[in-house]
Design an enzyme around this catalytic site. Structure first.
Site, PDB file in Angstrom:
ATOM      1  CG  ASP A 199     -15.673  -6.610  74.184  1.00  0.00           C
ATOM      2  OD1 ASP A 199     -16.422  -7.596  74.194  1.00  0.00           O
ATOM      3  OD2 ASP A 199     -15.868  -5.592  74.870  1.00  0.00           O
TER       4      ASP A 199
ATOM      5  CD1 TRP B 160     -31.919   2.614  72.411  1.00  0.00           C
ATOM      6  CD2 TRP B 160     -30.177   1.468  73.243  1.00  0.00           C
ATOM      7  NE1 TRP B 160     -31.710   3.033  73.714  1.00  0.00           N
ATOM      8  CE2 TRP B 160     -30.667   2.354  74.251  1.00  0.00           C
ATOM      9  CE3 TRP B 160     -29.088   0.652  73.545  1.00  0.00           C
ATOM     10  CZ2 TRP B 160     -30.107   2.440  75.511  1.00  0.00           C
ATOM     11  CZ3 TRP B 160     -28.521   0.735  74.799  1.00  0.00           C
ATOM     12  CH2 TRP B 160     -29.029   1.605  75.773  1.00  0.00           C
TER      13      TRP B 160
ATOM     14  CD  GLU C 156     -23.855  -6.636  72.759  1.00  0.00           C
ATOM     15  OE1 GLU C 156     -24.129  -5.463  73.050  1.00  0.00           O
ATOM     16  OE2 GLU C 156     -23.599  -7.498  73.630  1.00  0.00           O
TER      17      GLU C 156
END
Length: 327
Positions: free
Chosen positions: A48, A182, A216
Site C-alpha cells: 500500500d 461492502w 478498494e
C-alpha cells in the site's frame, strides 16, 4: 492492506490484457503485454505505498506497517528505510487493530508547508475501522503528530473506513475518498484549515456487485478538466495468488458520476483496466499517482513468484481522448 471481507475462492491469476484499439485507445489492435515495473533498488519492500516529492527534492514513501513504515529516495529509484512515523506506538488506534498493530494504507501529501498523512486502522474481514490524520514539519520518522480521527465505520455502517486518499481541487476544495468492499468507495468533504470533516454528507462514487464486491484503494488524480478515479479490483494479500488489478474511471466533477472508457458508471461496477498480473508480476494494485515535473508517476505494490510484496513504479501516458496507459 487489502482483501478484508471474506474467504474467497480465487479465480486464478489474471493474465495479460488483450484489448482492441477501438475500445481502449491503444495504438495497435494486437494483444499487448503490460510493462514490468521500472527499476527500483535498495529497500524495495512495500505494501500500500504512497509517495510525495519533497519541496527541496527527493522523495518520501509511506506504507502499511506497525507505526507506518517510511522510506526515502533521492532519485525515485534507490530507496532506503527511514524508520517509522510513530516509533512509540499508536495507542489511539489499538481499539481498531486488536492484536495486529499494522496501520493500513497511508496517504501522504505536502500541504501548506507541512506533510499530512491520512491512514487507517482495522482488522482483516471487519468494517469496524477508522481513518486518522497526522502531520509533520519534515516527514521524518518520529516527527509525526496525530491530529485525531476523521471518520469511522462500524459493523452496521454498510461501508468500510479504510484506504483514504486526499484530493485538493484546482479551486482549493479538500476531499477524502476511501472504502473497501461492502458498498464500495465513498467520499467526504474536508475543511482545508483543519483537514477534518466539513459536513456530515457521505458521497457514493463507486461500487462492484461481483467477486464479493471487491473494489478498494481509491486514488483521485486531477488532469486537464477530469478527475481520474484509480482503484484496485479483486483480491490482494494472497502473494503470487493475488488477483489485484488497477482500474480507472473519470468524471468532470470530483463527486462524480465517474465512468469508464466504455461509459459504464463506476457505481455500476465500471472501470477500465490499465494494469494486471503478467510475467512475474502478480496482483499489481493499490495505485497512487503524483506529478513529478512533466511526468505522471504511478506507484503501486505487486507480488513476486515467491510471494514478496514489492514497490512498483511506472509512468502514465495519455491518449488524445485523455485516457491513461501505463508504460
Amino acid at each position: 492492506m487489502r482483501s478484508r471481507l471474506r474467504k474467497f475462492l480465487l479465480a486464478g491469476v489474471t493474465g495479460m490484457l488483450a484489448v482492441s484499439a477501438s475500445v481502449y485507445g491503444l495504438t495497435r489492435a494486437d494483444a499487448a503485454t503490460y510493462p514490468n515495473p521500472g527499476v527500483v533498488t535498495g529497500s524495495t519492500f512495500a505494501h500500500d505505498p504512497t509517495m510525495v516529492k519533497k519541496p527541496a527534492g527527493g522523495y518520501i514513501m509511506a506504507y502499511t506497517s506497525p507505526g507506518i513504515g517510511l522510506k526515502t529516495s533521492a532519485d525515485r529509484t534507490r530507496f532506503a528505510d527511514a524508520g517509522k512515523a510513530f516509533p512509540n506506538g499508536t495507542p489511539w488506534a489499538d481499539a481498531y487493530t486488536a492484536s495486529d498493530k499494522n496501520l493500513w494504507a497511508p496517504d501522504i501529501s505536502y500541504q501548506g508547508g507541512k506533510y499530512l498523512m491520512y491512514y487507517s486502522a482495522s482488522t482483516f474481514g471487519s468494517n469496524r475501522s477508522a481513518i486518522f490524520l497526522a502531520g509533520s514539519p519534515t516527514g521524518a520518522a518520529g516527527t509525526w503528530s496525530n491530529y485525531g480521527k476523521i471518520i469511522e465505520s462500524t459493523t452496521s455502517s454498510g461501508f468500510n473506513a479504510i484506504d483514504p486518499n486526499l484530493t485538493v481541487t484546482p479551486s482549493g476544495e479538500w476531499w477524502l475518498s476511501f472504502g473497501s468492499f461492502w458498498s464500495g468507495i465513498k467520499m467526504i468533504k474536508l475543511n482545508p484549515s483543519t483537514g477534518k470533516r466539513a459536513d456530515n454528507t457521505v458521497h457514493h462514487i463507486a461500487e462492484r456487485f461481483v467477486n464479493s464486491k471487491s473494489i478498494e484503494a481509491p486514488h483521485i488524480y486531477y488532469r486537464n478538466g477530469y478527475y481520474y478515479l484509480f482503484t484496485a479490483f479483486d483480491l490482494c494479500c494472497k502473494g503470487a495468488s493475488s488477483t489485484y488489478r488497477t482500474m480507472v474511471a473519470r468524471s468532470t466533477s470530483i463527486t462524480g458520476p465517474y465512468k469508464d472508457r466504455a461509459g459504464t458508471l463506476a457505481t455500476a461496477g465500471g472501470g477500465t483496466e490499465i494494469l494486471a498480473s503478467h510475467d512475474a508480476v502478480y496482483g499489481p494494485g493499490h495505485p497512487a499517482v503524483f506529478k513529478d515535473g512533466s511526468q505522471d508517476v504511478l506507484v503501486y505494490h505487486y507480488y513476486t513468484a515467491a510471494g514478496d510484496a514489492k514497490l512498483g513504479i511506472n509512468l502514465l501516458s495519455w491518449s488524445s481522448s485523455g485516457w491513461p496507459t501505463v508504460y
